[in-house]
Design an enzyme around this catalytic site. Structure first.
Site, PDB file in Angstrom:
ATOM      1  N   LYS A   1       0.843  -1.288  -0.031  1.00  0.00           N
ATOM      2  CA  LYS A   1       0.137  -0.005  -0.064  1.00  0.00           C
ATOM      3  C   LYS A   1       0.767   1.354   0.112  1.00  0.00           C
ATOM      4  CE  LYS A   1      -3.842   0.138   2.483  1.00  0.00           C
ATOM      5  NZ  LYS A   1      -4.798   0.085   3.386  1.00  0.00           N
TER       6      LYS A   1
ATOM      7  N   GLU B   1      10.049  -5.751   3.928  1.00  0.00           N
ATOM      8  CA  GLU B   1      10.184  -6.991   3.260  1.00  0.00           C
ATOM      9  C   GLU B   1       9.844  -6.985   1.722  1.00  0.00           C
ATOM     10  OE1 GLU B   1       8.588  -8.047   7.399  1.00  0.00           O
ATOM     11  OE2 GLU B   1       8.329  -6.545   5.864  1.00  0.00           O
TER      12      GLU B   1
ATOM     13  N   GLY C   1      -5.455  -5.464   5.287  1.00  0.00           N
ATOM     14  CA  GLY C   1      -4.465  -6.415   4.389  1.00  0.00           C
ATOM     15  C   GLY C   1      -5.182  -7.726   4.546  1.00  0.00           C
ATOM     16  N   ARG C   2      -5.672  -8.238   5.683  1.00  0.00           N
ATOM     17  CA  ARG C   2      -5.898  -9.638   5.570  1.00  0.00           C
ATOM     18  C   ARG C   2      -7.246  -9.921   4.965  1.00  0.00           C
ATOM     19  NH1 ARG C   2      -5.399  -7.464  10.392  1.00  0.00           N
ATOM     20  NH2 ARG C   2      -7.257  -6.964  11.829  1.00  0.00           N
TER      21      ARG C   2
ATOM     22  N   GLU D   1      -4.820 -12.642  13.616  1.00  0.00           N
ATOM     23  CA  GLU D   1      -4.286 -11.247  13.383  1.00  0.00           C
ATOM     24  C   GLU D   1      -5.615 -10.331  13.886  1.00  0.00           C
ATOM     25  OE1 GLU D   1      -0.876  -9.707  10.788  1.00  0.00           O
ATOM     26  OE2 GLU D   1      -2.926  -8.687   9.803  1.00  0.00           O
TER      27      GLU D   1
ATOM     28  N   HIS E   1      -2.724 -39.268   9.568  1.00  0.00           N
ATOM     29  CA  HIS E   1      -1.661 -40.111   9.909  1.00  0.00           C
ATOM     30  C   HIS E   1      -0.561 -39.120  10.606  1.00  0.00           C
ATOM     31  CE1 HIS E   1      -2.548 -43.471   7.028  1.00  0.00           C
ATOM     32  NE2 HIS E   1      -3.311 -42.384   6.665  1.00  0.00           N
TER      33      HIS E   1
ATOM     34  N   LYS F   1       8.776  -5.563  13.638  1.00  0.00           N
ATOM     35  CA  LYS F   1       9.160  -4.926  12.526  1.00  0.00           C
ATOM     36  C   LYS F   1      10.122  -3.511  12.781  1.00  0.00           C
ATOM     37  CE  LYS F   1       6.089  -4.386   9.177  1.00  0.00           C
ATOM     38  NZ  LYS F   1       5.070  -4.325   8.765  1.00  0.00           N
TER      39      LYS F   1
END
Length: 561
Positions: free
Chosen positions: A223, A229, A285-286, A371, A402, A526
């Site tokens: 954004k 990152e 964002g999510r 979050e 399993h 961060k």
């Protein structure tokens, strides 16, 4: 700032409806699903709800009619519907960031009117559809080969660079909808999409392996276009591209597009702002994969299928907004989660899709849920005294059977689980593989039954098992599951599934009185990383490091040489 409007709200664990649920839980004691089903032969049909293409069976949950009545009363006392309606109206319910929460506007029909509170009363829907049309034009140019790289080659691979919601959503959906990529021709795949998020250089290194810069297009999603990152990876990708195209910086404009709101930074990077696609601060964002963040997905599946996915979202939005609580799937699923967390001591929730295409769906839900509701203060800034968001986890069936299903069946922890399956396999499979689908689904139905009803000691003994082995082969059962069944995994059904969980998370945050739409916990690490980096790269002294971190930095520099 704390939400001053919320300070008069009664804390949820002080509501009489909360206390009534506690008393009811004590009365239920160790009531078993075997007995609940035996007492009500119609239970398996009564405890279901339909939303769009999704059949939701919650009959294998540790609830009675009275439990459900009390949970509905809690939702009403918490005014979940009022907060829901405020969200749809565009009110600024994200109080700590003073923002509206309008991801539902991203899938609103073109003739809808959705206004953001305090922004001149403007309808946001026309702007949403303007961006969608620009995305569609871009996607079609790339898919058809009209878009050409710097040397005149069509694009064969798109690399999406983002992190968090700018990666998890489109990456999950791309994998889920692989059968719908490319053209209608069976077995034909179109543009390949790869996803890079981790600042670990190995991620980008592996995703670029085997690619030709002349046929590779990067979509950088940030954004602000300053996310450390993402911009670090984008800068390295730019260097890789230029090294493969003789260093001609003009190539950047033909091999990069951006999803951002920072036109200045995008242009500085070398991206033509005509190929920059916007989204808005009222999109978290999510919750953003159905915005321009989904551009790479639209390139893969095409605009028409992307629109079908948006229609699926909208189906559940409308259901959540209008269905009564007793027939409202997100309401019911959210309230069941509160029941287990607050009154049964459950600390985690498993999501188990019986579809390999949904392998990343639990990963996606981890961010959506944890979050959003991993909070320890309420909307007024007061410490909570009640359990909030669970740990969300899971992998596709039958792999988990399993591995960790042993704990689900015989462990000491209660883990409510969702089982997600489809009546039909995806088109294009061979007859042999289609036949395997019945085995897959037999496993899903069997696990739901086994978790609910278990196997009693006398049943084990009747099979001739040696007495000393009986305790080891006995299953207590009473492990709750909700089953979500649809005909087929399509773009529309994927949209419905995502919206189902979006609104489930909303319901839980509303009852817990937490702000589900900020994520300050993401920022602390961060910020510290920016401070620590010079200590690693330059040996700089960094004030405020504890003795352990300082020693680790020193050891890292020694090992790194």
């Amino acid at each position: 700032m704390p939400d001053t409007t919320a300070t008069d709200r009664t804390r949820p664990d002080r509501l009489p409806e909360w206390a009534a649920l506690g008393e009811h839980r004590a009365m239920l004691g160790e009531a078993h699903l075997r007995d609940l089903f035996a007492a009500d032969p119609e239970r398996g049909g009564r405890y279901t709800v339909q939303v769009g293409d999704l059949h939701v069976d919650y009959s294998k949950n540790l609830v009675t009619d009275e439990t459900l009545r009390l949970l509905r009363a809690l939702a009403e006392a918490s005014d979940v519907a009022g907060l829901r309606d405020a969200m749809f109206r565009g009110e600024r319910i994200n109080t700590t960031e003073d923002r509206a929460v309008l991801h539902t506007a991203l899938r609103a029909p073109a003739d809808a009117v959705v206004r953001v509170e305090g922004e001149d009363g403007g309808n946001v829907v026309p702007e949403v559809h303007r961006v969608l049309e620009r995305m569609a034009g871009f996607a079609e140019r790339v898919r058809s080969g009209v878009w050409r790289g710097h040397r005149g080659d069509p694009i064969s691979t798109v690399v999406n660079i983002g992190i968090g919601g700018s990666d998890l959503g489109p990456a999950m959906a791309y994998e889920a909808l692989l059968p719908f990529t490319g053209s209608e021709a069976a077995g034909e795949r179109g543009v390949e999409v790869r996803f890079v998020s981790n600042v670990d250089g190995a991620d980008l290194h592996e995703k670029l392996r085997g690619l030709d810069p002349a046929t590779t297009l990067f979509i950088v999603s940030s954004k602000t276009f300053t996310t450390v990152e993402t911009i670090t990876n984008a800068t390295s990708a730019r260097a890789w591209l230029l090294s493969g195209l003789d260093g001609d910086v003009a190539a950047v404009a033909r091999h990069f597009a951006a999803v951002s709101t920072n036109a200045e930074k995008v242009a500085e990077f070398g991206i033509d702002t005509e190929n920059m696609f916007e989204f808005w601060d009222w999109v978290g964002g999510r919750y953003s994969m159905d915005s321009a963040i989904g551009l790479s997905l639209m390139v893969a599946i095409g605009p028409e299928r992307f629109r079908k996915m948006l229609e699926g979202f909208r189906t559940v939005d409308d259901h959540f907004r209008t269905a009564p609580i007793e027939a409202n799937a997100p309401m019911l699923m959210g309230l069941l989660g509160i029941w287990y967390g607050a009154f049964h001591g459950a600390q985690s929730h498993a999501v188990l899709p019986y579809s390999q295409y949904l392998a990343r769906f639990p990963d996606y839900l981890q961010q959506l849920d944890m979050e959003s509701n991993g909070k320890s203060v309420d909307r007024a800034g007061r410490p909570v005294t009640w359990p909030t968001g669970p740990v969300v986890w899971g992998t596709p069936g039958t792999n988990g059977q399993h591995a960790y299903f042993q704990l689900l069946h015989q462990g000491t922890k209660l883990v409510p689980a969702d089982l997600i399956g489809f009546a039909r396999p995806v088109p294009g499979m061979s007859a042999e593989l289609i036949a395997q689908h019945d085995l897959l689904m037999a496993n899903m139905f069997a696990q739901g039954q086994a978790l609910a009803f278990g196997k009693r000691a006398e049943e084990v003994a009747a099979e001739g098992v040696p007495p000393e082995q009986v305790p080891h082969r006995t299953f207590a059962g009473n492990r709750p599951t909700t089953t979500v069944l649809a005909t087929e995994l399509t773009p529309s059904v994927l949209g419905q599934l995502i919206a189902l969980y979006e609104h489930k998370v909303f319901v839980q945050g509303a009852v817990w009185d937490v702000n589900s739409f900020d994520q300050w916990g993401v920022e602390l690490g961060k910020a510290l990383a920016k401070r620590i980096e010079p200590a690693l790269t330059e040996g700089a002294d960094v004030a405020g490091l504890d003795s352990s971190t300082a020693a680790l930095v020193s050891r890292y520099r020694s090992l790194n040489g």
